[in-house]
Design a protein around this motif. Structure first.
Motif, short mmCIF file in Angstrom:
data_model
loop_
_atom_site.label_atom_id
_atom_site.label_comp_id
_atom_site.label_asym_id
_atom_site.label_seq_id
_atom_site.Cartn_x
_atom_site.Cartn_y
_atom_site.Cartn_z
N UNK A 177 -94.66 -0.46 88.24
CA UNK A 177 -96.02 -0.96 88.06
C UNK A 177 -96.53 -1.72 89.29
N UNK A 178 -97.81 -1.61 89.53
CA UNK A 178 -98.43 -2.36 90.61
C UNK A 178 -98.68 -3.80 90.19
N UNK A 179 -99.11 -4.59 91.13
CA UNK A 179 -99.38 -6.01 90.85
C UNK A 179 -100.43 -6.18 89.77
N UNK A 180 -101.49 -5.37 89.84
CA UNK A 180 -102.57 -5.47 88.85
C UNK A 180 -102.06 -5.12 87.46
N UNK A 181 -101.23 -4.07 87.37
CA UNK A 181 -100.67 -3.67 86.07
C UNK A 181 -99.83 -4.79 85.46
N UNK A 182 -98.98 -5.38 86.28
CA UNK A 182 -98.13 -6.47 85.80
C UNK A 182 -98.98 -7.66 85.36
N UNK A 183 -100.01 -7.97 86.15
CA UNK A 183 -100.87 -9.11 85.84
C UNK A 183 -101.63 -8.90 84.54
N UNK A 184 -102.25 -7.73 84.38
CA UNK A 184 -103.03 -7.44 83.17
C UNK A 184 -102.13 -7.40 81.94
N UNK A 186 -99.21 -8.82 81.55
CA UNK A 186 -98.74 -10.17 81.28
C UNK A 186 -99.79 -11.02 80.60
N UNK A 187 -101.04 -10.90 81.04
CA UNK A 187 -102.13 -11.66 80.44
C UNK A 187 -102.35 -11.26 78.98
N UNK A 188 -102.24 -9.95 78.69
CA UNK A 188 -102.41 -9.49 77.31
C UNK A 188 -101.31 -10.04 76.42
N UNK A 189 -100.06 -10.01 76.91
CA UNK A 189 -98.94 -10.53 76.12
C UNK A 189 -99.11 -12.03 75.89
N UNK A 190 -99.44 -12.76 76.94
CA UNK A 190 -99.61 -14.21 76.79
C UNK A 190 -100.77 -14.53 75.85
N UNK A 191 -101.87 -13.78 75.98
CA UNK A 191 -103.02 -14.00 75.10
C UNK A 191 -102.66 -13.74 73.65
#
Length: 324
Positions: A177-184, A186-191
């Motif tokens: 995964x790219x940085x954006x994929x990991x970031x998005x 991760x944000x969905x899981x945390x949310x």
């Protein structure tokens, strides 16, 4: 006594058992796909490609459905994608969004993360119901791309090198995964730890499509009375409020029966065309439609891909050069 205990356990946990069953099938398919790809990448022992992995190609399956309507033939490259996709669409028309509540592995993961959040924080938030517009906008975007395609363009996509290895490209996407994929992600899981089922309720375009089709469904949750305990509202994974309506027919209802199970007075009843239906029969109906399509596809030769080992051997080394 033991038999009654087993029946009560099955009745109370039937949905979770169903979700775990389909999650296990999904996990097995992804592992086999990884082993299949590893054979071509690293020379490991050959493992046959799992056809069921095509369930994760819904956008291509929508193109395949359009091709069937326009050109009159079933895509030979990923026929199972169309088979699985149409079976799920049919469950929405007949049984509302039971697929989301009983089958979808992503929905299962979302609920597990939400439950984890509840244990950590005591209670998760519902979030604004208006955020659901996001998934409908995403669905509209994909429809905007696909619906205008003419017959030649539709067929051309289905015979393109990209579609041939779309499942392998998807595996590569998650393995690297790219940085954006990991970031998005991760944000969905945390949310989801703080807001109930963020992906399913607000972001999933597949769920949005099923929700629209569920308007045609005769399935609903009927209420005969209410004492205002609000337990049904508290347990609804979709953040709905069954206590406030006489019949729950919302397109956001995933027919999970959690509200029915939570009502201590038995005032909530799942129904199809106005007639009450037992939980186990509802679950069997969903599984019956999905596996029924599978059996018919196998018998008619519309399940396995037409791609050969030689085809994959040519495409695998150059797949990083292949794009939409």
């Amino acid at each position: 006594m033991e038999l009654n205990g087993a029946r009560n356990f099955l009745n109370n946990h039937l949905r979770r058992i169903s979700q775990l069953f389909f999650f296990a099938i999904t996990a097995y398919a992804w592992i086999r796909l990884y082993l299949f790809v590893s054979h071509f990448d690293y020379g490991t022992p050959y493992v046959e490609r799992p056809t069921s992995i095509e369930a994760f190609l819904p956008i291509g399956a929508l193109v395949s459905l359009k091709n069937l309507i326009q050109n009159g033939f079933i895509d030979p490259i990923h026929p199972a994608a169309l088979v699985i996709f149409t079976s799920i669409l049919l469950t929405a028309v007949l049984l509302k969004r039971g697929f989301c509540g009983w089958v979808c592995p992503i929905g299962f993961i979302s609920e597990v993360v939400t439950k984890t959040g509840e244990r950590l924080t005591g209670k998760v938030m519902l979030g604004s119901r208006y955020l659901a517009v996001i998934k409908y906008l995403l669905l509209a975007f994909f429809l905007y791309l696909i619906l205008p395609m003419d017959a030649a363009s539709t067929a051309a996509f289905l015979f393109s090198p990209y579609w041939a290895i779309a499942d392998v490209k998807l595996l590569d996407f998650w393995l690297k995964p790219g940085t954006l994929t990991i970031l998005v992600t991760g944000l969905i899981v945390i949310a989801t730890l703080f807001v109930r089922n963020v992906w399913c309720r607000f972001l999933c375009p597949y769920g949005a499509l099923l929700a629209l089709l569920s308007y045609l469904s005769p399935a609903s949750i009927k209420k005969s009375d209410c004492v205002g305990c609000l337990r049904c509202d508290e347990t609804c994974p979709s953040g709905l409020k069954p206590s406030q309506v006489d019949e729950m027919k919302s397109p956001e209802c995933i027919m999970c029966f959690e509200c029915v199970k939570s009502c201590p007075y038995g005032y909530l009843t799942p129904a199809i065309a106005g007639k009450s239906v037992r939980k186990e029969l509802y679950a069997l109906a969903i599984a019956g439609i999905i596996f029924g399509f599978f059996v018919v596809a196998k018998l008619t030769g519309h399940w396995e891909t037409a791609l050969t080992y030689a085809d994959y051997r040519k495409l695998m080394p150059i797949r990083h050069l292949i794009s939409h």
